[in-house]
Write an enzyme that holds these catalytic residues in place. Sequence first.
Site, mmCIF file in Angstrom:
data_model
loop_
_atom_site.group_PDB
_atom_site.id
_atom_site.type_symbol
_atom_site.label_atom_id
_atom_site.label_comp_id
_atom_site.label_asym_id
_atom_site.label_seq_id
_atom_site.Cartn_x
_atom_site.Cartn_y
_atom_site.Cartn_z
ATOM 1 N N GLU A 93 0.077 -9.514 -0.577
ATOM 2 C CA GLU A 93 -1.449 -9.698 -0.531
ATOM 3 C C GLU A 93 -2.166 -9.661 -1.943
ATOM 4 O O GLU A 93 -2.986 -10.522 -2.109
ATOM 5 C CB GLU A 93 -2.011 -8.624 0.432
ATOM 6 C CG GLU A 93 -1.678 -8.826 1.830
ATOM 7 C CD GLU A 93 -2.062 -7.580 2.652
ATOM 8 O OE1 GLU A 93 -2.047 -6.621 2.665
ATOM 9 O OE2 GLU A 93 -3.126 -7.855 3.859
ATOM 10 N N ALA B 202 1.182 -1.259 0.086
ATOM 11 C CA ALA B 202 -0.056 0.027 0.132
ATOM 12 C C ALA B 202 0.915 1.159 -0.012
ATOM 13 O O ALA B 202 2.013 1.244 0.627
ATOM 14 C CB ALA B 202 -0.935 0.031 1.207
ATOM 15 N N GLY C 213 0.939 -4.943 1.071
ATOM 16 C CA GLY C 213 -0.138 -5.122 0.086
ATOM 17 C C GLY C 213 0.307 -5.772 -1.177
ATOM 18 O O GLY C 213 -0.479 -6.431 -2.019
ATOM 19 N N GLU D 254 3.959 -4.998 7.633
ATOM 20 C CA GLU D 254 3.084 -4.106 8.115
ATOM 21 C C GLU D 254 3.297 -4.047 9.671
ATOM 22 O O GLU D 254 3.136 -2.854 9.987
ATOM 23 C CB GLU D 254 1.636 -4.448 7.728
ATOM 24 C CG GLU D 254 1.097 -4.502 6.662
ATOM 25 C CD GLU D 254 1.430 -5.827 5.556
ATOM 26 O OE1 GLU D 254 2.332 -6.347 5.987
ATOM 27 O OE2 GLU D 254 0.733 -5.783 4.501
#
Length: 719
Positions: free
Chosen positions: A103, A61, A100, A123
Amino acid sequence: MAQYSLVSGSVGLITLKNPPVNALGAVVRHGIVDSVEKALSDPKVKSVVICGQNGMFCGGADIKEFGTDMKGPPLIPMFHSLEAANKPVVAAIEGGAFGGGLELALGCHYRIAHSKAKVGLPEVTLGLLPAAAGSQRLPRLIGVPAALNLITTGRHITAAEALQLGLVDQVADHNTVDTAVKFAQSVVGKSLDSRRISNFQCPPVPNVDVLFEEVMQKIRQTSRGAIAPIACVQAVRAAATLPYKDGLQKEKELMATLFTSGQARSLQYCFFAQRVVSRWSMPNGASWDTSKGRPIHKAAVIGLGTMGRGIAVALAQTGFSVVAVETQEKQFMDAKKAVAGMLERGAKRSGKVAAHDKIIYSQNLQAIADVDLVIEAVFEDMALKKRVFRQLSDVCKPGTFLCTNTSTLDIDQMAAETRQPELVVGMHFFAPAHVMKLLEVVYGPRSSPEAVAVAMQLGKKMGKVSVAVGNCRGFVGNRMLKPYRDQAYFLLEEGATPELIDQALEEFGFAMGAFKVYDLSGLDVGWKVRKEEGLVLPGGGSGKSARIRQGVRYSPLGDLMCEEGRFGQKTGRGWYQYDKPGSRDAKPDPWVHRFLEDYRARHGLVARRISNQEVLERCLYAMINEGFRILEDGIAAGPEDIDIIYVFGYGWPRHRGGPMFYANMVGLPIVLERLEHFAQANPDVPTLQPCNLLRKLVASGSPPISKWREAMKNVHSQL
Ligand SMILES: CC(C)(COP(=O)(O)OP(=O)(O)OC[C@H]1O[C@@H](n2cnc3c(N)ncnc32)[C@H](O)[C@@H]1OP(=O)(O)O)[C@@H](O)C(=O)NCCC(=O)NCCSC(=O)C[C@@H](O)CCCCCCCCCCCCC(=O)O
C-alpha cells in the site's frame, strides 16, 4: 526507523529499517513522515526513492502492534501526502512488499521491483483487509477482477506477474535501488497527475453486479464462515462503484468490524504460531538452536502404497534423489505408473520439468545401501514394521536416519530393532503426502536431537509445516481425534444423524464433518485397527457388554456398518449414499436412518433431540481435553504445536485458531464446567473427565494462551 540521505546530488533516499521485515511500526511511520518532509522541503531534492534495508522492502503493518494502543502517525494520510507530493516518488521493491508495504508502494508514483521480489496484499489471511487504501487503489490500478483475486486470496505474486498486471512499472535484474534512483532522475519534470492512483477511475467492468454476485457466492461457499474474504469483496465493490473518498470510508468501516473480531485474533495467532513451532524443543532441553542436522542428498522410501507414493513424489519434486522400494510385484508396477502420473501432473501445475529422473525404482532392499535417510511407509502393522526396521538396520550404511511414516504406532518399538536407535524418528505425513502441508516429526525416548533436526529440516525443504512431538499412541493429531470421533458415535446412539452432526461441524468451519471424513478415508481402516485391538465383537456384541469394551463406553456402530460392507465412498455406501463407488457426492441415506433406529431399539436407547451446540461442545471439548492431557504429558511443547497440527492436517478452520486457541477464546472456566457436566452424565467415558492441567489453569486464573507455556511449567512442577 527510516533513514534519510541525499544520493546522486538530487535524490532523497528513504530507507526503512526495522528488521527482519521492515514492518511499519510506529517508529518507522514517524521516520517516513519526517523523511518525506525533509525531502519535499529541500530544494536540492528533485525526486524521492523509498526502499527497505537488507534486501526487503516492507512486510506491511506491524502485526505485533495490533491489539495495542497503536500510537504514531496513521498510514492513510502518510500515503496521501506521498501521492500528493510535487516531486516524483519511486518505490524500489526488493525482497517483498506485502500488505501495508505494498500500500505504501501504491501511494508512490512509480514502482520498480527486483525480478526475484514478490508482492501481495495478504491481509485477508490475517482476518483483515488492505485498509491503508489498498482496497481502493489496487482495483483502480490493475482492474477489478485482478484486484479481487489478489485481495481475496492474499496470494503473493512474482515481479513478472506484477509487471504483467501493471502493478509495477519496471523489473530490475540487478541493483534495484540504483535502478530506481536513475529512474527517479529520469522522470523529474514529468506531470504526476497521471501517476496518482487515487485520481484514477476503476477500469469499467461489464456486468459489474453479476461479477460481484458470482464472486460473493463462490466465497460464501469456500470461506467456511470466514468474514474477512467477504469484507474484501465489499471493499473492492466500493472501489468499483463509488468515488475514491466514499470507497475509503467504506474500507474504514469494514476494517473497524474486522480489526477487533475474534477471527482476526485467531488468524493472527496462527501466523505467529506457525513460526513458534519451527523453534522446536524436546523435554530433555534439546532444541532447534542447539541441535544441528546433517545434509541429506539421497533418500529412500520403503513401501509404495498411497502414502509411499506421495512421499516419493514430494521428495523428488524437492530435488532429492530417491530410491523407491516395493517388494510386491503388482504394487510395484502400479506404483511406478501412478508416481509417473503424479509427477507429470505436478510439473504441469508448477510449470517445471517432471522429476522422473530423480527416482530409481527397486524391488530389492539392497538398493538403499548408500542412502542418507529412509522413510518407511509399509502397512500399519507393528510386526511388519519391526521386521522392516531390522532389515534397514542391516542394509543401510552406518549413520543412516531411519524414519517411519506410522500414524499411530510406537516409534520406540521400531527403534529397538535397530543398531542405532538414536537415528530413528517418525515422519508422519498426511495423505496425499505430496499435497498436504503438515508433517508430524515424532521423537521417541531414544531419538537424538540430530535426528529430529534432520527430519525438521527435511520437512521445511519439502515445503511442509513441521511440528516436533513426542511418542504416544496417535501422537498429537490422531490421539486427539479419537475422543472427538467417539463423541460423534455416541451422539448417533443418542438420537443424532450423520447429517446433523456433520452440518454442525461444517457450520463451525470444518471442511468436512466427522462422518463425511469417515466415508472418504474408508470405514474399514479403523475397523481393522479395532479388530487388532480386540475391540470388535461379531454383530456388535450383545447384552450389557455390547456398548462397553475394556471397561469404558464403546459404540460398535462403525463395526456394524463394516459388517454390512459399507466402507464409505469406495463402496458407494457408508454413512451417506453415493451414485456409484468412488463418487464424492454424499447424499443422506434412509437406510442409515433405519439402521440407527433399529440399533437404538435393540439397545433400549430412546432418541432425543440433539442441538448443534451439544454436538460442538461434546466433540470439540472432548478433543480439547485430550489436547490438555497431551500438554500435561509433555507430548507437545506448547498449545501452538497442537493448533498448527489441527489447522494444517485436520481441516480445523484457521479463522478459529486451532482447538487450544478456541478453548482460550471460549474461556477455560466454561470449557471446564461443560466437561464436568458431560463427565457426570457419562461416567463411563474417561476422556470427558477434565484433566488436571485444565483444572490447574482455571484455578490459577485462566491465563491467556500466550502465557500457557509459563503456566505449564509451574503446573508441571505441581502435578
Ligand atoms: C514478509 C514475509 C513473507 C517474510 O517471510 P520469511 O519466511 O522470510 O520470514 P518469517 O515469516 O519467518 O518472518 C520473520 C519474522 O518477522 C516477523 N514478521 C513478519 N511480518 C511481520 C509483520 N508484518 N509484522 C510484525 N512481524 C512480522 C515474523 O513474525 C518473524 O518473527 P518471529 O519472531 O515470529 O519468528 C512473511 O513474514 C510474511 O508473510 N509476513 C506477513 C506479511 C503480511 O501479512 N503483511 C500484512 C500485515 S497487515 C497490514 O499490513 C494491514 C494494512 O493493510 C493496513 C493497516 C491499517 C491499520 C489500521 C488500523 C485501524 C484499525 C481500525 C479499527 C478501529 C477500531 C475502532 O474503531 O476502535
